[in-house]
Design an enzyme around this catalytic site. Sequence first.
Site, short mmCIF file in Angstrom:
data_model
loop_
_atom_site.label_atom_id
_atom_site.label_comp_id
_atom_site.label_asym_id
_atom_site.label_seq_id
_atom_site.Cartn_x
_atom_site.Cartn_y
_atom_site.Cartn_z
N ALA A 53 0.86 -1.19 0.00
CA ALA A 53 0.00 0.00 0.00
C ALA A 53 0.89 1.23 0.00
CB ALA A 53 -0.90 0.01 1.23
N LYS A 54 0.35 2.35 -0.35
CA LYS A 54 1.07 3.63 -0.19
C LYS A 54 0.02 4.72 -0.17
CE LYS A 54 5.36 4.29 -0.65
NZ LYS A 54 6.43 4.04 0.24
N GLY A 55 0.31 5.77 0.58
CA GLY A 55 -0.66 6.87 0.63
C GLY A 55 0.05 8.17 0.84
N ASP A 89 7.05 8.00 5.73
CA ASP A 89 7.63 8.08 4.38
C ASP A 89 8.11 9.52 4.23
OD1 ASP A 89 7.14 6.01 1.83
OD2 ASP A 89 7.44 8.07 1.18
#
Length: 427
Positions: A117-119, A158
């Site tokens: 996942a990444k956001g 991040d």
Amino acid sequence: MSQKTASVNGEVEQPPETPLETARHQLEQAATHVDVDPNVVERLTYPMAVHEVRVPLERDDGTVEMFEGYRAQHDSVRGPFKGGLRYHPDVNREEVMGLAMWMTWKCAVVDLPFGGAKGGVNVDPKDLSEDETERLTRRLTNELRNVIGPQTDIPAPDMGTDAQTMSWIMDTYSVQEAETTSAVVTGKPTAVGGSEGREEAPGRSVAIIGREVLEYYDYPISGSTVAVQGFGSVGANAARLLDEWGATVVAVSDVNGAAYDPTGLDTRSIPSHEQEPEAVTEYAEETISNEALLELDVDLLVPAAIGNVITEENASDIQADLIVEGANGPTTFVADSILDERGVEVVPDILANAGGVTVSYFEWVQDINHRTWSLDRVNKELESVMIEAWDAVRHEVETRDVTWRDAAYVVALSRIAAAHESRGLWP
Ligand code: NAD
């Protein structure tokens, strides 16, 4: 030698431009080496979901501004979604989709029971006061409330986010759940369930893979020369460990340039980005440019600063025999092909810097079990995860005669495909 990543019918393709194109290309490339059901590849080409939210932020002056937030969830066949949350002005839907796919491969190559996942939020964090950052983070958590969770999707720091950001997310989520839910995020401060060794982990894994690749190609670590671009969390930790294990670190750099000493630098005496930002050259007797660092005639080069630094322009001038990618995506698609033709071995980011997500996994395990591991235990477990991943990738290099990058993707895709084939598609 191995098959050319970027070469089709003898012609070098244009490099993919976005992380999504790169991620899809790497999937296609890996699929050519693995006997995998094309229907599984089709499923992996797309994220399972991309959540898009508008986050209202009350600025310190009382005005309200709306920000775009995203959470892309790529694949959860092997476990909950896992990946970073970034605050950066370039964040967009395509970027998080591509980076989420990368996380799926990264988790699989080190065999963690997570999917990718990444956001993020499209915002420049430097434009926000600390109070504004906290309000934005808490409201974002509320907007993503139904899609994150300790058994569903676990964010981590991040670009532009840190341990404090994770602490606010954990607190907001926990207040709404009416119970402390540490395992909803990783990369937290140790005071609220963060793990020992998490900060150092990506650099430690880069150093472990650096040590293994040197040994594999018969370069005894004591006496091997190393250059490291970037002296931040990844670069400084990797350089210091390799130094400690006997390597001669001849150059390290930050955005201003590199400290250089052909007889070896004392890496502990040079301040890392965290200790004193951008001060590497201030203490150096001799300095060189970042461009010159990348072209030094060393045994091992570790690009650990930013993406796209080894390109079509300088790939022919790289003198290092071995490259271990510390940063995400430091080698462009075309450069990869040039290096391969020249016999320069490149060990990819998804393997080398996977120590970060691995210790995130350890943090999640500790939180779920309400146990705390010692630093020594974390480092021992990380060592064993990295060596198992290294062995699996090495096996593919040896048996399929492919590059280290292709081999890492083969390991990842094989594991993901096996899980999809076993679980099937319902309905
Ligand atoms: P950081 O901010 O701690 O340090 C970055 C370093 O790179 C600094 O020394 C900075 O001066 C230098 N730098 C910045 N721009 C540069 C340039 N143009 N040329 C040369 N040096 C430059 O960052 P970090 O956390 O160490 O991350 C570095 C890379 O590793 C990034 O690609 C990041 O995505 C990747 N990464 C980080 C983690 C992590 O958990 N920290 C995990 C996996 C991958």
